[in-house]
Write a protein that holds these residues in place. Structure first.
Motif, PDB file in Angstrom:
ATOM      1  N   LYS A 165     -28.303   2.316  46.863  1.00  0.00           N
ATOM      2  CA  LYS A 165     -29.035   2.197  45.599  1.00  0.00           C
ATOM      3  C   LYS A 165     -28.109   2.497  44.426  1.00  0.00           C
ATOM      4  N   LEU A 166     -27.249   3.517  44.602  1.00  0.00           N
ATOM      5  CA  LEU A 166     -26.285   3.855  43.555  1.00  0.00           C
ATOM      6  C   LEU A 166     -25.235   2.758  43.396  1.00  0.00           C
ATOM      7  N   LEU A 167     -24.903   2.095  44.516  1.00  0.00           N
ATOM      8  CA  LEU A 167     -23.819   1.109  44.523  1.00  0.00           C
ATOM      9  C   LEU A 167     -24.314  -0.300  44.204  1.00  0.00           C
ATOM     10  N   LYS A 168     -25.626  -0.497  44.227  1.00  0.00           N
ATOM     11  CA  LYS A 168     -26.197  -1.832  44.125  1.00  0.00           C
ATOM     12  C   LYS A 168     -25.722  -2.588  42.884  1.00  0.00           C
ATOM     13  N   GLU A 169     -25.672  -1.907  41.759  1.00  0.00           N
ATOM     14  CA  GLU A 169     -25.289  -2.569  40.506  1.00  0.00           C
ATOM     15  C   GLU A 169     -23.824  -2.979  40.476  1.00  0.00           C
ATOM     16  N   ASP A 170     -23.032  -2.501  41.443  1.00  0.00           N
ATOM     17  CA  ASP A 170     -21.600  -2.801  41.462  1.00  0.00           C
ATOM     18  C   ASP A 170     -21.238  -3.927  42.420  1.00  0.00           C
ATOM     19  N   TYR A 171     -22.227  -4.507  43.087  1.00  0.00           N
ATOM     20  CA  TYR A 171     -21.922  -5.516  44.102  1.00  0.00           C
ATOM     21  C   TYR A 171     -21.094  -6.664  43.529  1.00  0.00           C
ATOM     22  N   ARG A 172     -21.439  -7.130  42.324  1.00  0.00           N
ATOM     23  CA  ARG A 172     -20.725  -8.271  41.744  1.00  0.00           C
ATOM     24  C   ARG A 172     -19.276  -7.911  41.438  1.00  0.00           C
ATOM     25  N   LEU A 173     -19.063  -6.733  40.838  1.00  0.00           N
ATOM     26  CA  LEU A 173     -17.693  -6.315  40.522  1.00  0.00           C
ATOM     27  C   LEU A 173     -16.871  -6.139  41.800  1.00  0.00           C
ATOM     28  N   ILE A 174     -17.501  -5.563  42.829  1.00  0.00           N
ATOM     29  CA  ILE A 174     -16.791  -5.353  44.094  1.00  0.00           C
ATOM     30  C   ILE A 174     -16.451  -6.697  44.745  1.00  0.00           C
ATOM     31  N   SER A 175     -17.373  -7.644  44.692  1.00  0.00           N
ATOM     32  CA  SER A 175     -17.113  -8.983  45.265  1.00  0.00           C
ATOM     33  C   SER A 175     -15.950  -9.659  44.556  1.00  0.00           C
ATOM     34  N   PHE A 235     -11.553  -4.552  36.954  1.00  0.00           N
ATOM     35  CA  PHE A 235     -12.858  -4.510  37.600  1.00  0.00           C
ATOM     36  C   PHE A 235     -13.077  -3.174  38.309  1.00  0.00           C
ATOM     37  N   LEU A 236     -12.015  -2.652  38.935  1.00  0.00           N
ATOM     38  CA  LEU A 236     -12.137  -1.397  39.667  1.00  0.00           C
ATOM     39  C   LEU A 236     -12.384  -0.214  38.735  1.00  0.00           C
ATOM     40  N   ILE A 237     -11.658  -0.143  37.619  1.00  0.00           N
ATOM     41  CA  ILE A 237     -11.875   0.990  36.714  1.00  0.00           C
ATOM     42  C   ILE A 237     -13.230   0.871  36.020  1.00  0.00           C
ATOM     43  N   ARG A 238     -13.678  -0.368  35.805  1.00  0.00           N
ATOM     44  CA  ARG A 238     -15.011  -0.556  35.227  1.00  0.00           C
ATOM     45  C   ARG A 238     -16.080  -0.117  36.225  1.00  0.00           C
ATOM     46  N   GLN A 239     -15.887  -0.508  37.487  1.00  0.00           N
ATOM     47  CA  GLN A 239     -16.828  -0.081  38.519  1.00  0.00           C
ATOM     48  C   GLN A 239     -16.793   1.435  38.691  1.00  0.00           C
ATOM     49  N   THR A 240     -15.592   2.030  38.593  1.00  0.00           N
ATOM     50  CA  THR A 240     -15.462   3.483  38.692  1.00  0.00           C
ATOM     51  C   THR A 240     -16.257   4.174  37.602  1.00  0.00           C
ATOM     52  N   LYS A 241     -16.114   3.682  36.382  1.00  0.00           N
ATOM     53  CA  LYS A 241     -16.850   4.276  35.260  1.00  0.00           C
ATOM     54  C   LYS A 241     -18.357   4.184  35.474  1.00  0.00           C
ATOM     55  N   ASN A 242     -18.827   2.989  35.807  1.00  0.00           N
ATOM     56  CA  ASN A 242     -20.265   2.780  35.980  1.00  0.00           C
ATOM     57  C   ASN A 242     -20.826   3.609  37.136  1.00  0.00           C
ATOM     58  N   PHE A 243     -20.090   3.603  38.258  1.00  0.00           N
ATOM     59  CA  PHE A 243     -20.571   4.335  39.434  1.00  0.00           C
ATOM     60  C   PHE A 243     -20.575   5.834  39.175  1.00  0.00           C
ATOM     61  N   ASN A 244     -19.501   6.344  38.568  1.00  0.00           N
ATOM     62  CA  ASN A 244     -19.453   7.770  38.278  1.00  0.00           C
ATOM     63  C   ASN A 244     -20.584   8.194  37.353  1.00  0.00           C
ATOM     64  N   ASN A 245     -20.873   7.374  36.351  1.00  0.00           N
ATOM     65  CA  ASN A 245     -21.986   7.691  35.451  1.00  0.00           C
ATOM     66  C   ASN A 245     -23.299   7.776  36.220  1.00  0.00           C
ATOM     67  N   ARG A 246     -23.516   6.827  37.124  1.00  0.00           N
ATOM     68  CA  ARG A 246     -24.781   6.801  37.855  1.00  0.00           C
ATOM     69  C   ARG A 246     -24.884   7.954  38.844  1.00  0.00           C
ATOM     70  N   ILE A 247     -23.811   8.190  39.604  1.00  0.00           N
ATOM     71  CA  ILE A 247     -23.911   9.208  40.651  1.00  0.00           C
ATOM     72  C   ILE A 247     -23.985  10.611  40.053  1.00  0.00           C
TER      73      ILE A 247
END
Length: 706
Positions: A165-175, A235-247
């Motif tokens: 659930k925490l990672l769901k919003e990052d699927y596109r960036l990870i892909s 993409f990775l640092i953007r995903q890091t920022k977003n994920f860290n904020n959420r978690i």
């Protein structure tokens, strides 16, 4: 037969509150039964639920903990034959040498012996006579999982769902990052291919046009690879920022909504260490997306490249890699265990550092700097020793890996050189194979070691999830708009696994009345105040609001809006006076000024260096104890409560300030219901507007004084 114990019986209750010196054997026994039935838990949570202290766990504490984690539990008196006939695991309250209290698990009776799980010895067996010798109390707990018991599979599923659930919003960036990684891996072969063509084709043909075209093409492909790498990193640092904020937001929000007893048993350093665990989780996500995928692709592409030029050389590489992988993988368990030790050492060291800094005044007043320095040296030295042990393991791994790498590359070099010598391979092909082979082993090593950071992240995630998944504070559903009365009937309270602290408390409070609850230190006056704030759930009795609503059913936010509290220990947050009064509420400076004028706080505000803008400092370092209490009173009155609970609220005030606040309360008595909590029986009768006194004694009896 097994006879159920009535927990209300005094002589049986004493058995349940006896404590043992081996503090973890009780919860360890309970944990083993949880695992026996397919569940999972940890000692830390069980200690909390059972009220375990350094002195041990009571049988009553184990009983309460077992109920909370999903067992149908009963305390019993039994004999040896009853245990044999029971045919299900149970916890026995036994004695060991020197008559220390102890707990073991009896799993059953087979071939004339009891199978016993002893936290001090592991799984062992006892004859009837041997068990009779240590089981003097003849008390035990029977435990049967019920519908509330959570099995490991369900818990792991919940963990997975929470994480996804925490990672769901990052699927596109990870892909996108994975696709870019594939392109980076393929483009990484461009230089090797060009080297082969350059040596074997372009230079011998002396075709200048082909040379320029080849160089331009390689330069273009390498520039594209640079662009892909930069884009993937973005993409990775953007995903890091977003994920860290959420978690962090999810974890912090979970902490804020946990019941207060949770924080009573935790150190600040421990909570900080849990928050830092979020970085470990994200670091592994970035590593998997950014490195593991690329390393896997590099390995496959490189092997294909080597097979293309020489299937024999490719076969040598293909057969060598499993041995290299196993060699590296064999270090995983040692590294993982060492990393756990390092993480525990770091958390303990950080907690000790924070605790020491918080108590710096006490340390200085008692001239114990040298002692605490030695303690820190010991704790931090232990952490560094663990880090050193981890480093030694990594050095050994590096040596073995390096030796294998040298032998592997030399083997490839010898075989390809022979092929060139026999004219079955071109020189350019040899250079290309050697170039890509050099990147093969680091990729395989990275894949073999990926379980280490994954395990580190798993430990960190489990530590976070342990807090995030705890039962949140009970909110309640019913709301009240006004306060007319509060009635406490036959109230009893105890902390988990402990004797009763409050028993048969009966108090009535009407609207706009003022009462005082007084008693000596240790009579649990403040605990009663915490119960009224819905911080602690009580054991027996009722607390009724407005003659119809049970306190436990009231909406917690609604009730705490009606109830204003000035606690014994006032918390001051970093910021100015206004910040500490309104606590984030939206209001205009004019309204705040009017509030202070209406309640007569202007003189207090003007006595501060910068008035309303005075910076109070961390934990109110720039304020005296009395000034903190005035700030707390302003904070409580600002939200216009219906009930005001004052816990030793003038204890640090000078006489002038105390007279001012008492005069203010006297003016407000027609608007507020006021509850004083204090041990100052000699001074409270001087407060004329107090209409009733309730005296709490340490034996729980209540006396009303006229």
């Amino acid at each position: 037969m097994i006879k159920a114990i009535n927990l209300s019986q005094k002589h049986i209750h004493q058995t349940f509150t006896q404590q043992h010196d081996q503090s973890d054997c009780g919860v360890a026994s309970l944990l083993s039964l949880i695992q026996f039935y397919g569940g999972s838990n940890n000692l830390e949570k069980l200690r909390e639920l059972s009220g375990t202290t350094k002195q041990g766990t009571t049988l009553l504490g184990l009983y309460q903990a077992a109920i909370k984690i999903g067992f149908t539990t009963q305390g019993n008196e039994a004999n040896i034959q009853a245990v044999i006939d029971h045919k299900e695991p149970l916890i026995l309250h036994v004695l060991i040498k020197e008559r220390l209290q102890h707990y073991v698990v009896c799993y059953g009776y087979e071939k004339g012996k009891f199978i016993i799980g002893d936290p001090a010895k592991g799984i062992t067996t006892y004859t009837k006579d041997q068990l009779e010798t240590i089981w003097k109390s003849k008390t035990c707990l029977t435990l049967t999982p019920n519908d509330n018991f959570v099995k490991t599979e369900a818990q792991n599923k919940n963990k997975k769902q929470w994480f996804l659930k925490l990672l769901k919003e990052d699927y596109r960036l990870i892909s996108f990052s994975v696709l870019l990684g594939l392109g980076i891996a393929i483009l990484g072969m461009a230089m090797a291919i060009f080297s082969q063509k350059l040596i074997d084709d372009i230079l011998p043909s002396k075709n200048f046009t082909k040379l320029i075209t080849g160089i331009a093409l390689v330069a273009f492909l390498l520039l594209v690879r640079v662009f892909f790498t930069a884009l993937r990193d973005y993409f990775l640092i953007r995903q890091t920022k977003n994920f860290n904020n959420r978690i962090v937001d999810s974890f912090y929000s979970s902490l804020l909504n946990l019941p207060k007893p949770f924080f009573d048993t935790r150190k600040i350093g421990e909570l900080v260490a849990r928050l830092n665990d979020t970085q470990r989780v994200q670091r592994v996500i970035s590593q998997i997306v950014g490195n593991v995928v690329i390393n896997a692709l590099v390995t496959v592409v490189t092997l294909g490249f080597i097979f293309y030029y020489s299937w024999q050389t490719g076969l040598i590489a293909f057969m060598s890699l499993p041995f290299y992988f196993i060699l590296i993988y064999s270090f995983n368990k040692r590294i993982i265990n060492a990393q756990k030790e390092v993480m525990q050492g770091y958390a303990f060291s950080e907690s000790n550092y924070i605790t020491s800094m918080q108590g710096i005044a006490t340390i200085k007043n008692n001239n114990r700097q040298s002692i605490f320095q030695k303690i820190n040296q010991l704790i931090y030295g232990n952490f560094q020793e663990r880090a050193f042990n981890l480093g030694k393991i990594n050095v050994r791994l590096s040596v073995f890996s390096g030796v294998f790498s040298v032998l592997f590359l030399m083997g490839i070099l010898v075989y390809t050189t022979i092929q060139v010598y026999n004219e079955t391979m071109l020189l350019g092909e040899l250079m290309a194979v050697l170039g890509v082979a050099g990147s093969l082993l680091p990729s395989v090593a990275s894949l073999a070691l990926i379980t280490i950071p994954i395990n580190e992240a798993k430990v960190a995630f489990n530590r976070m999830y342990e807090f995030a998944s705890m039962d949140k504070e009970q909110k309640g559903t019913k709301e009240i708009l006004n306060f007319t009365s509060l009635e406490i009937k036959n109230l009893s309270f105890r902390f988990a696994g402990r004797s009763q602290l409050l028993k048969d408390i009966n108090i009535s409070i009407s609207k706009n009345k003022c009462i005082a609850i007084v008693g000596e230190s240790g009579s649990e006056k403040s605990t009663l105040g915490q119960i009224l704030q819905k911080f602690y759930p009580f054991e027996n009795g009722t607390i009724t609001l407005n003659n119809q609503h049970n306190l436990t059913e009231l909406n917690t936010e609604n009730w705490r809006t009606i109830l204003g509290v000035v606690p014994q220990d006032v918390t001051i947050f970093v910021g100015d006076v206004i910040t500490n009064i309104i606590l984030g509420r939206e209001d205009t400076p004019e309204n705040i000024t009017k509030f202070c004028q209406d309640y007569g706080f202007e003189n207090f505000i003007n006595s501060l260096p910068q008035g309303y803008a005075t910076i109070l400092g961390e934990e109110g370092i720039n304020l005296s104890g009395g000034q903190k209490q005035v700030i707390a009173l302003m904070r409580a009155l600002y939200k216009k409560p219906k009930v005001l609970l004052l816990d030793e609220f003038t204890s640090a005030m000078d006489r002038k300030t105390e007279n001012f606040v008492l005069e203010l309360l006297n003016k407000l008595k027609s608007e507020l219901t006021i509850i004083f909590i204090s041990h100052r029986l000699h001074s409270l009768p001087k407060i004329e507007f107090i209409q009733n006194f309730v005296f709490l004694k340490n034996n729980f009896k209540i006396h009303r004084l006229k």
